[in-house]
Every structure is written in structure tokens, then in C-alpha cells.
Design a protein around this motif. Structure first.
Motif, PDB file in Angstrom:
ATOM      1  N   ALA A 192       0.255 -38.893  34.649  1.00 58.30           N
ATOM      2  CA  ALA A 192       0.469 -38.433  33.559  1.00 58.30           C
ATOM      3  C   ALA A 192      -0.033 -37.498  33.167  1.00 58.30           C
ATOM      4  O   ALA A 192      -0.313 -36.360  32.521  1.00 58.30           O
ATOM      5  N   LEU A 193      -1.736 -37.318  33.821  1.00 59.62           N
ATOM      6  CA  LEU A 193      -2.500 -36.560  33.016  1.00 59.62           C
ATOM      7  C   LEU A 193      -1.849 -34.816  33.624  1.00 59.62           C
ATOM      8  O   LEU A 193      -2.160 -34.120  32.970  1.00 59.62           O
ATOM      9  N   ILE A 194      -1.197 -34.569  34.876  1.00 57.71           N
ATOM     10  CA  ILE A 194      -0.969 -33.456  34.965  1.00 57.71           C
ATOM     11  C   ILE A 194      -0.103 -32.706  34.013  1.00 57.71           C
ATOM     12  O   ILE A 194       0.624 -32.184  33.883  1.00 57.71           O
ATOM     13  N   VAL A 195       1.666 -34.385  33.498  1.00 56.09           N
ATOM     14  CA  VAL A 195       1.944 -33.417  32.948  1.00 56.09           C
ATOM     15  C   VAL A 195       1.452 -32.899  30.763  1.00 56.09           C
ATOM     16  O   VAL A 195       2.087 -32.684  30.712  1.00 56.09           O
ATOM     17  N   ALA A 196       0.406 -33.898  31.226  1.00 57.59           N
ATOM     18  CA  ALA A 196      -0.436 -33.377  29.616  1.00 57.59           C
ATOM     19  C   ALA A 196      -0.813 -32.346  30.212  1.00 57.59           C
ATOM     20  O   ALA A 196      -0.640 -31.480  28.852  1.00 57.59           O
ATOM     21  N   LEU A 197      -1.635 -32.257  30.875  1.00 56.41           N
ATOM     22  CA  LEU A 197      -1.947 -30.166  30.865  1.00 56.41           C
ATOM     23  C   LEU A 197      -1.034 -29.347  31.572  1.00 56.41           C
ATOM     24  O   LEU A 197      -0.628 -28.418  30.835  1.00 56.41           O
ATOM     25  N   PHE A 198       0.444 -29.493  32.030  1.00 53.40           N
ATOM     26  CA  PHE A 198       1.463 -29.280  32.033  1.00 53.40           C
ATOM     27  C   PHE A 198       2.203 -28.628  30.278  1.00 53.40           C
ATOM     28  O   PHE A 198       2.027 -27.775  30.188  1.00 53.40           O
ATOM     29  N   SER A 199       1.685 -29.692  29.510  1.00 46.60           N
ATOM     30  CA  SER A 199       2.707 -29.606  28.156  1.00 46.60           C
ATOM     31  C   SER A 199       1.728 -28.863  27.290  1.00 46.60           C
ATOM     32  O   SER A 199       1.732 -27.789  26.353  1.00 46.60           O
ATOM     33  N   HIS A 200       0.275 -28.559  27.861  1.00 49.26           N
ATOM     34  CA  HIS A 200      -0.685 -28.269  26.898  1.00 49.26           C
ATOM     35  C   HIS A 200      -0.521 -26.319  26.562  1.00 49.26           C
ATOM     36  O   HIS A 200      -0.977 -25.955  26.393  1.00 49.26           O
ATOM     37  N   VAL A 201      -1.091 -26.485  28.249  1.00 47.71           N
ATOM     38  CA  VAL A 201      -1.075 -24.888  28.226  1.00 47.71           C
ATOM     39  C   VAL A 201       0.610 -24.518  28.577  1.00 47.71           C
ATOM     40  O   VAL A 201       0.810 -23.205  27.449  1.00 47.71           O
ATOM     41  N   TYR A 202       1.499 -24.972  28.014  1.00 45.53           N
ATOM     42  CA  TYR A 202       3.198 -24.669  28.037  1.00 45.53           C
ATOM     43  C   TYR A 202       2.931 -24.457  26.750  1.00 45.53           C
ATOM     44  O   TYR A 202       3.561 -23.071  26.257  1.00 45.53           O
ATOM     45  N   ILE A 203       2.530 -24.914  25.891  1.00 45.03           N
ATOM     46  CA  ILE A 203       2.671 -25.111  24.611  1.00 45.03           C
ATOM     47  C   ILE A 203       1.653 -23.646  23.979  1.00 45.03           C
ATOM     48  O   ILE A 203       2.329 -22.589  22.937  1.00 45.03           O
ATOM     49  N   TRP A 204       1.312 -22.869  24.663  1.00 43.45           N
ATOM     50  CA  TRP A 204       0.045 -21.969  24.616  1.00 43.45           C
ATOM     51  C   TRP A 204       0.783 -20.445  25.208  1.00 43.45           C
ATOM     52  O   TRP A 204       1.109 -19.252  24.650  1.00 43.45           O
ATOM     53  N   VAL A 205       1.975 -20.852  25.638  1.00 44.78           N
ATOM     54  CA  VAL A 205       3.067 -19.822  26.107  1.00 44.78           C
ATOM     55  C   VAL A 205       3.784 -19.501  25.411  1.00 44.78           C
ATOM     56  O   VAL A 205       4.445 -18.275  24.773  1.00 44.78           O
TER      57      VAL A 205
END
Length: 220
Positions: A192-205
Motif C-alpha cells: 500500500a505504501l508502494i502504491v501511495a508512492l507511485f501515485s504521488h510521483v505519478y501525479i507530478w508526471v
């Protein structure tokens, strides 16, 4: 093609990030044990990754079709933004709930002291809630969803400098997305933390490849 301007970087990020995650799974680095509602943790993991991708591709297509071609309002008139906004918020909320479901499915995959857990939850939740409050009170959820792509009058309004926006021009992406880490902390879920990190970085993309170029076009 204006619709896909800068999206090569978007695609490159997805290829690299998904490739890295696949490699970690194949090497057995990520713990994929557990299930929820008859769906394996691996299934929830894939689903939780797909939702933000679907969400941001949906926003990209709708924003660019409307910004450059007025495709949505030409066809659906005043209902165009309402229809788009419904899809936007359904997918945005789904992003959070799929993280919760993944956290439940893969709970207790790492150990953490209870006081460290409580402290992390507080540190993540307070700025996130203040960011959501600032968006609601000072910015508006319609504008956060991209109303400026549908209504030219928004481009005449000044940038918001109240609430969390007094301290940063992008409080939504910097702080609101901290809330996505909370389920992973509550249920001690690595995935869940990995997905949260992915989602957070991805929103900056999304910001640099889609939103910022659009802002420059809309606000000149």
C-alpha cells in the motif's frame, strides 16, 4: 499532435516504473501474500496501480480534447463538464479506496512501533486535511478538477493565495496526496505504501507533462 504533447515522458515513466515493480515481484522482493474478498493481494496490487493510470489518462484525454477542440462541450453542451467531473471524482475516490483494500489484503507485512505509527499518521493526516480544506474553501473542487479547460472565464481569475496556497502554489499535489500513505501505515502494508508512492510521483508526471503546459496555454 496537441493531444499527446509531452506524453512521451508520461509513457516513459509508466514503462520504467511498472518495469521496476515487475522486476521486484519476479525477484521475490515484494511480499504478495494474502487475499481479500476472494481476490489475491497480487490482484489488488495490480488494480490499485491501474486506477491512478486510468484516472490520469482519462483526465489527459478529456482536458486536451476540450482545451484544443471543444469536443466535450460541443457534443454535450452544459452537461459536458458535469459528466467529465463525475468520472474525475469517481476515479479519484477509487484511487484511495483501492489503496485501503490493498492494505487490508497485505496487512502486517512489516513491523513498526505503535507510537511511530501514530506519529506518522498524524504527520501525514494534518497537512493532507488542511490541503483538502483549502481546496474546498478557497479554490473549489470544480477548479481542481480542471474547470479552466471548460470555462474561459476562469483564466481571468487570479491564482489563489489563501489557505495552504499561501505557502505553496501546489498544495494539492504536495500535501493532499500524503493522505494516500495513511492506509499503508495503519495496516502496516508495504504494498500500500508502494502504491501511495507511485501515485504521488505519478501525479507530478501529470503536472509537468499535462497540467503545466495546459496552464501556460490557458493563462498565457
Amino acid at each position: 499532435m496537441k493531444l499527446l504533447k509531452y506524453q512521451a515522458w508520461h509513457l516513459l515513466f509508466l514503462v520504467i516504473s511498472c518495469g521496476v515493480l515487475w522486476y521486484l515481484i519476479e525477484m521475490g522482493v515484494l511480499v504478495l501474500e494474502g487475499s481479500l474478498f476472494g481476490i489475491t493481494t497480487y490482484g489488488w496490487f495490480v488494480f490499485a496501480l491501474l486506477i491512478p493510470i486510468i484516472h490520469q489518462v482519462y483526465v489527459l484525454i478529456c482536458w486536451r480534447l476540450e482545451l484544443y477542440y471543444k469536443s466535450i462541450t460541443t457534443r454535450f453542451r452544459a452537461n459536458g463538464f458535469k459528466m467529465y467531473k463525475t468520472g474525475f471524482f469517481v476515479l479519484f475516490i477509487a484511487r484511495f479506496f483501492t489503496v485501503i483494500l490493498l492494505a487490508l489484503s497485505s496487512a502486517n507485512s512489516f513491523e513498526i512501533d505503535i507510537w511511530a505509527k501514530v506519529s506518522l499518521i498524524v504527520l501525514l493526516t494534518i497537512p493532507a486535511l488542511y490541503a483538502f480544506y483549502s481546496v474546498k474553501i478557497f479554490f473549489g473542487f470544480d477548479r481542481a478538477a480542471g474547470l479552466d479547460h471548460f470555462d474561459k472565464k476562469i483564466s481571468k481569475e487570479p491564482f489563489v493565495k489563501r489557505g495552504i496556497f499561501k505557502y505553496t502554489s501546489n498544495g494539492m499535489y504536495k500535501f493532499a496526496f500524503l493522505f494516500f500513505y495513511v492506509p499503508g501505515v495503519i495496516w502496516s502494508s508495504e504494498l500500500a505504501l508502494i502504491v501511495a508512492l507511485f501515485s504521488h510521483v505519478y501525479i507530478w508526471v501529470h503536472y509537468y507533462c499535462t497540467e503545466l503546459p495546459d496552464i501556460k496555454h490557458i493563462y498565457k
